[in-house]
Design a protein around this motif. Structure first.
Motif, PDB file in Angstrom:
ATOM      1  N   UNK A   1       2.690 -15.250 -29.817  1.00 47.18           N
ATOM      2  CA  UNK A   1       1.392 -15.998 -30.012  1.00 47.18           C
ATOM      3  C   UNK A   1       0.194 -15.424 -30.287  1.00 47.18           C
ATOM      4  N   UNK A   2       0.069 -14.255 -29.522  1.00 48.67           N
ATOM      5  CA  UNK A   2      -1.075 -13.592 -29.609  1.00 48.67           C
ATOM      6  C   UNK A   2      -1.120 -12.905 -31.067  1.00 48.67           C
ATOM      7  N   UNK A   3       0.058 -12.380 -31.423  1.00 40.50           N
ATOM      8  CA  UNK A   3       0.157 -11.829 -32.805  1.00 40.50           C
ATOM      9  C   UNK A   3      -0.060 -12.696 -33.938  1.00 40.50           C
ATOM     10  N   UNK A   4       0.185 -14.019 -33.717  1.00 39.04           N
ATOM     11  CA  UNK A   4      -0.342 -14.941 -34.562  1.00 39.04           C
ATOM     12  C   UNK A   4      -1.481 -15.184 -34.889  1.00 39.04           C
ATOM     13  N   UNK A   5      -2.185 -15.278 -33.686  1.00 37.90           N
ATOM     14  CA  UNK A   5      -3.509 -15.580 -33.382  1.00 37.90           C
ATOM     15  C   UNK A   5      -4.463 -14.319 -34.086  1.00 37.90           C
ATOM     16  N   UNK A   6      -3.909 -13.419 -33.984  1.00 37.44           N
ATOM     17  CA  UNK A   6      -4.592 -12.183 -34.629  1.00 37.44           C
ATOM     18  C   UNK A   6      -4.629 -12.227 -36.095  1.00 37.44           C
ATOM     19  N   UNK A   7      -3.176 -12.599 -36.516  1.00 34.79           N
ATOM     20  CA  UNK A   7      -3.040 -12.575 -37.909  1.00 34.79           C
ATOM     21  C   UNK A   7      -3.899 -13.726 -38.562  1.00 34.79           C
ATOM     22  N   UNK A   8      -3.937 -14.696 -37.875  1.00 37.11           N
ATOM     23  CA  UNK A   8      -4.824 -16.211 -38.519  1.00 37.11           C
ATOM     24  C   UNK A   8      -6.331 -15.318 -38.613  1.00 37.11           C
ATOM     25  N   UNK A   9      -6.736 -14.908 -37.466  1.00 38.66           N
ATOM     26  CA  UNK A   9      -8.240 -14.338 -37.538  1.00 38.66           C
ATOM     27  C   UNK A   9      -8.341 -13.286 -38.823  1.00 38.66           C
ATOM     28  N   UNK A  10      -7.379 -12.444 -38.902  1.00 38.19           N
ATOM     29  CA  UNK A  10      -7.373 -11.413 -40.043  1.00 38.19           C
ATOM     30  C   UNK A  10      -7.428 -12.442 -41.299  1.00 38.19           C
ATOM     31  N   UNK A  11      -6.752 -13.484 -41.384  1.00 34.60           N
ATOM     32  CA  UNK A  11      -6.791 -13.890 -42.628  1.00 34.60           C
ATOM     33  C   UNK A  11      -8.289 -14.829 -43.046  1.00 34.60           C
ATOM     34  N   UNK A  12      -8.718 -15.248 -41.944  1.00 38.92           N
ATOM     35  CA  UNK A  12     -10.066 -15.578 -41.959  1.00 38.92           C
ATOM     36  C   UNK A  12     -11.097 -14.717 -42.520  1.00 38.92           C
ATOM     37  N   UNK A  13     -10.856 -13.562 -41.537  1.00 35.28           N
ATOM     38  CA  UNK A  13     -11.895 -12.452 -42.063  1.00 35.28           C
ATOM     39  C   UNK A  13     -11.588 -12.010 -43.647  1.00 35.28           C
ATOM     40  N   UNK A  14     -10.440 -12.006 -43.731  1.00 36.94           N
ATOM     41  CA  UNK A  14     -10.142 -11.647 -45.272  1.00 36.94           C
ATOM     42  C   UNK A  14     -10.936 -12.446 -46.332  1.00 36.94           C
ATOM     43  N   UNK A  15     -10.628 -13.795 -46.085  1.00 36.07           N
ATOM     44  CA  UNK A  15     -11.330 -14.772 -47.034  1.00 36.07           C
ATOM     45  C   UNK A  15     -12.952 -14.498 -47.163  1.00 36.07           C
ATOM     46  N   UNK A  16     -13.454 -14.158 -45.817  1.00 34.45           N
ATOM     47  CA  UNK A  16     -15.068 -14.261 -45.790  1.00 34.45           C
ATOM     48  C   UNK A  16     -15.340 -12.894 -46.677  1.00 34.45           C
ATOM     49  N   UNK A  17     -14.562 -11.635 -46.380  1.00 33.35           N
ATOM     50  CA  UNK A  17     -15.212 -10.506 -46.903  1.00 33.35           C
ATOM     51  C   UNK A  17     -14.755 -10.459 -48.540  1.00 33.35           C
ATOM     52  N   UNK A  18     -13.757 -11.032 -48.859  1.00 27.56           N
ATOM     53  CA  UNK A  18     -13.595 -11.178 -50.377  1.00 27.56           C
ATOM     54  C   UNK A  18     -14.513 -12.001 -51.030  1.00 27.56           C
ATOM     55  N   UNK A  19     -14.790 -13.183 -50.361  1.00 26.87           N
ATOM     56  CA  UNK A  19     -15.976 -13.806 -51.020  1.00 26.87           C
ATOM     57  C   UNK A  19     -17.265 -13.063 -50.828  1.00 26.87           C
ATOM     58  N   UNK A  20     -17.631 -12.388 -49.873  1.00 26.97           N
ATOM     59  CA  UNK A  20     -18.746 -11.645 -50.077  1.00 26.97           C
ATOM     60  C   UNK A  20     -18.627 -10.478 -51.112  1.00 26.97           C
ATOM     61  N   UNK A  21     -17.668  -9.888 -51.232  1.00 28.86           N
ATOM     62  CA  UNK A  21     -17.483  -8.865 -52.145  1.00 28.86           C
ATOM     63  C   UNK A  21     -17.644  -9.237 -53.549  1.00 28.86           C
ATOM     64  N   UNK A  22     -16.897 -10.304 -53.607  1.00 35.05           N
ATOM     65  CA  UNK A  22     -17.138 -10.995 -55.287  1.00 35.05           C
ATOM     66  C   UNK A  22     -18.625 -11.255 -55.312  1.00 35.05           C
ATOM     67  N   UNK A  23     -19.276 -12.092 -54.313  1.00 37.13           N
ATOM     68  CA  UNK A  23     -20.907 -12.497 -54.695  1.00 37.13           C
ATOM     69  C   UNK A  23     -21.515 -11.031 -55.023  1.00 37.13           C
ATOM     70  N   UNK A  24     -21.357 -10.094 -54.206  1.00 42.50           N
ATOM     71  CA  UNK A  24     -22.062  -8.811 -54.463  1.00 42.50           C
ATOM     72  C   UNK A  24     -21.885  -8.220 -55.901  1.00 42.50           C
ATOM     73  N   UNK A  25     -20.525  -8.393 -56.342  1.00 39.62           N
ATOM     74  CA  UNK A  25     -20.190  -7.710 -57.660  1.00 39.62           C
ATOM     75  C   UNK A  25     -20.811  -8.475 -58.625  1.00 39.62           C
ATOM     76  N   UNK A  26     -20.858  -9.869 -58.533  1.00 34.27           N
ATOM     77  CA  UNK A  26     -21.346 -10.751 -59.408  1.00 34.27           C
ATOM     78  C   UNK A  26     -22.761 -10.462 -59.624  1.00 34.27           C
ATOM     79  N   UNK A  27     -23.566 -10.278 -58.309  1.00 41.00           N
ATOM     80  CA  UNK A  27     -25.057 -10.038 -58.146  1.00 41.00           C
ATOM     81  C   UNK A  27     -25.261  -8.726 -59.117  1.00 41.00           C
ATOM     82  N   UNK A  28     -24.469  -7.747 -58.739  1.00 37.73           N
ATOM     83  CA  UNK A  28     -24.458  -6.240 -59.555  1.00 37.73           C
ATOM     84  C   UNK A  28     -24.443  -6.741 -60.965  1.00 37.73           C
ATOM     85  N   UNK A  29     -23.584  -7.418 -61.436  1.00 31.88           N
ATOM     86  CA  UNK A  29     -23.402  -7.637 -63.041  1.00 31.88           C
ATOM     87  C   UNK A  29     -24.324  -8.633 -63.789  1.00 31.88           C
TER      88      UNK A  29
END
Ligand code: PHE
Length: 340
Positions: A63-91
């Motif tokens: 259960x803990x493992x799944x919780x950590x995985x879920x949080x990881x996925x959330x974090x991934x979505x947030x970071x990817x969005x941020x990185x995309x925005x930064x790239x767009x801003x750059x271009x």
């Protein structure tokens, strides 16, 4: 054991929060969920537990493992969005920024002058014809009434390819080629490059340019020549320009003249460019010699004509107030830029 699990869980969550890039997030994931992580070690140590406790403990770890995985996925979505925005801003392109100006070419003063001469004469109904730069002795000299032993050949020493083939010394060769092919009325202009074995100095070059004119028809007189050249001079140097004829000699015209125009810089008063004379010679001309007409199969009793040969460098020097012809051939961009 549950205590330990709780500690691992909160440590893992805290670690995940530290991630600020996908690279770092993936590194953290490997650390907290990988083979050597504390969670895996805990799972492996379950053998020490009583058999009835094992399923519960296993479920808790998963259960803990799944919780950590879920949080990881959330974090991934947030970071990817941020990185995309930064790239767009750059271009991002600022369309209001001034562009870079590419250097553009322009016409050489000789070409500008040639085009203007062509314009003036085509307006008077002249056709443009071309001739070869490598000519035979016949077209360049003999047919123009300059037989092999003629002393006037001295003034036009040139570059020979064979005894019979040479670099043309004058565009006048185009007169003969035209009259051989075409019956009168003839009204042509032939601009082109000519050659002479001259040393380079301020007023001489082994390569230069001329523009030949030829008119043949019934009742053509020297008045027509004067009228045509006067129109040309006014079109080229301005409406106040005057022309004058001076007697001269060319084997292929009779009578022959040298034509001067009033200096456009000082309006005839005398200056540096006209060397104080007020007049500048720009061309040779005359009535086509009957011998030349007859040689081309045109009856001089029926037809007459005039011809002229304009020196393009002369015209350009005068028009732009340049005192050294070498500038025309050095192709220094600082010089050429002034004509764009
Ligand atoms: N071809 C002569 C020269 O080069 C100029 C000229 C042309 C004179 C036509 C008369 C008629 O000097």
């Amino acid at each position: 054991m549950l205590e330990k699990l709780k500690a691992i869980r909160s440590a893992a969550f805290a670690r995940l929060e530290e991630a600020d890039s996908m690279q770092k997030l993936n590194d953290i994931r490997a650390e907290i969920l990988g083979k050597k992580c504390e969670l895996s070690q805990l799972l492996r140590s379950m053998g020490q537990l009583a058999p009835e406790e094992r399923p519960k403990a296993g479920a808790a770890v998963n259960a803990v493992r799944q919780e950590i995985e879920a949080r990881f996925e959330e974090m991934r979505a947030i970071i990817q969005k941020k990185e995309k925005e930064a790239a767009l801003l750059n271009e991002k392109i600022d369309v209001t920024m001034p562009g870079k100006r590419l250097p553009s070419g322009g016409l050489h003063p000789i070409n500008i002058v040639r085009n203007d001469i062509v314009d003036i004469f085509t307006r008077m109904g002249y056709d443009i014809v071309d001739g070869p730069e490598i000519e035979t002795d016949y077209y360049n000299f003999q047919a123009l009434n300059l037989p092999l032993d003629h002393p006037a050949r001295d003034m036009q020493d040139t570059f020979y390819i064979t005894k019979n083939l040479l670099l043309r010394t004058q565009t006048s060769a185009a007169q003969i080629r035209t009259m051989e092919k075409q019956k009168p009325p003839i009204k042509i202009l032939s601009p082109g490059r000519v050659f002479r074995a001259d040393e380079v100095d301020a007023t001489h070059s082994p390569v230069f340019h001329q523009c030949e004119g030829l008119v043949v028809g019934k009742g053509i007189t020297m008045c027509d020549l004067k009228g045509a050249l006067d129109l040309f001079a006014k079109g080229m140097f301005g409406p106040k320009t005057r022309t004058r004829f001076r007697p001269s000699f060319f084997p292929f015209t009779e009578p022959s003249v040298e034509v001067d125009v009033s200096c456009s810089l000082c309006d005839g008063k005398g200056c540096r460019v006209c060397k104080g004379a007020g007049w500048i010679e720009i061309l040779g001309a005359g009535m086509v010699n009957p011998k030349v007409l007859a040689g081309c199969g045109i009856d001089p009793e029926e037809y007459s004509g005039f011809a002229f040969g304009i020196g393009l460098e002369r015209v350009a020097l005068l028009r732009y107030g340049i005192s050294d012809m070498r500038l025309m051939f050095e192709n220094d961009v600082r010089f050429l830029n002034q004509f764009r």
